[in-house]
Write a protein that holds these residues in place. Structure first.
Motif, PDB file in Angstrom:
ATOM      1  N   ARG A   1       0.778  -1.124  -0.003  1.00 17.61           N
ATOM      2  CA  ARG A   1       0.023  -0.081  -0.022  1.00 17.61           C
ATOM      3  C   ARG A   1       0.683   1.373  -0.038  1.00 17.61           C
ATOM      4  N   VAL A   2       2.128   1.402   0.449  1.00 19.92           N
ATOM      5  CA  VAL A   2       3.054   2.384   0.455  1.00 19.92           C
ATOM      6  C   VAL A   2       2.986   3.280  -0.310  1.00 19.92           C
TER       7      VAL A   2
ATOM      8  N   GLU B   1      -0.300   5.288  -1.013  1.00 17.60           N
ATOM      9  CA  GLU B   1      -1.130   5.991   0.021  1.00 17.60           C
ATOM     10  C   GLU B   1      -1.395   7.435  -0.476  1.00 17.60           C
TER      11      GLU B   1
ATOM     12  N   LEU C   1      -6.010   3.170  -4.199  1.00 25.17           N
ATOM     13  CA  LEU C   1      -5.922   2.487  -2.755  1.00 25.17           C
ATOM     14  C   LEU C   1      -7.275   2.521  -2.031  1.00 25.17           C
TER      15      LEU C   1
END
Length: 259
Positions: free
Chosen positions: A132-133, A136, A141
């Motif tokens: 997910r980074v 973000e 997402l």
């Protein structure tokens, strides 16, 4: 009801009244690509929830680009290729640490890209938390977190500041209260669970059968060695567990006399 199931996904994003949330999802996946979008297949429900097919959504974006969005729960190993295909997968497919991969038609012999419009996208829900980074703060997402949510708390958190996702959640709640929709959803859920179980059992049976064949081949090799060293049939059968008919075939292959 979970939006991760193909049945629910089809109801949420295939409804003509929800063209705004469909458009928001499309732009989350392909940012700034679309100004408008409309579902071109008005049929929301399958009369048979046990039908073995992909409940996909066919859409026309900006009156030019045909888009096919598929929510796939089972790893079916085969997919049609269209102009732009968006596959949202409830399983991991690509051997890379990224939840979004995109492929285009490419001639590797002549180093030619057929078209920058012909694309196949894969979005892998099981990678939402682990990858997910890089995403973000993106709408992509947020949408994938919504689709992948296992608890109501997760959904509520991701709807904050996201009107389209909030509308999808509201519709999901309304759908969950409808008895007929709930019945069809549960029937589809049961069918998919049974399919997954059968696929797993078939895989296990295949592995077990392969191991049995492997062990039998090993026993035959041992039997050949014993026979070539002059061991009698009874000793070879006791040692390897093979029956007389197989011993006779092995002896023929070694040009040895049979009983």
């Amino acid at each position: 009801m979970s939006p991760r199931y193909d049945f629910t996904f089809r109801l949420l994003f295939g409804d003509p009244n929800n063209s705004d949330i469909l458009l928001d999802l499309l732009n989350a996946i392909l940012p700034d690509h679309f100004q408008s979008g409309v579902c071109t297949d008005p049929h929301l429900l399958l009369p048979d929830t046990k039908k073995e097919c992909i409940l996909d959504i066919k859409a026309l974006a900006d009156s030019k680009v045909h888009v096919d969005i598929e929510m796939q729960v089972l790893d079916l190993k085969s997919m049609e290729k269209r102009t732009i295909v968006i596959n949202i997968l409830d399983y991991m497919l690509m051997p890379v640490e990224d939840l979004h991969t995109c492929f285009q038609a490419y001639d590797k012999t002549h180093d030619i890209l057929m078209s920058d419009v012909f694309e196949i996208h894969f979005l892998e829900l099981p990678k939402v938390h682990r990858c997910r980074v890089p995403y973000e703060g993106t709408d992509l997402l947020s949408w994938l977190t919504f689709l992948n949510a296992y608890t109501e708390e997760e959904i509520i958190m991701v709807t904050e500041g996201k009107p389209a996702i909030q509308k999808a959640y509201n519709n999901l709640q309304i759908m969950s209260l409808d008895e007929e929709t709930r019945r069809l959803y549960e029937a589809r859920e049961m069918f998919l669970h049974d399919q997954a179980t059968r696929m797993y059992e078939a895989k296990e049976e295949g592995l077990e059968e392969g191991m049995k064949k492997g062990r039998e081949e090993e026993r035959k090799e041992v039997a050949k060695n014993l026979l070539s060293k002059g061991m009698d049939d009874e000793f070879v059968m006791e040692t390897t567990g093979l029956d007389q008919s197989i011993i006779d075939k092995l002896k023929k292959s070694l040009s040895l006399p049979t009983q």
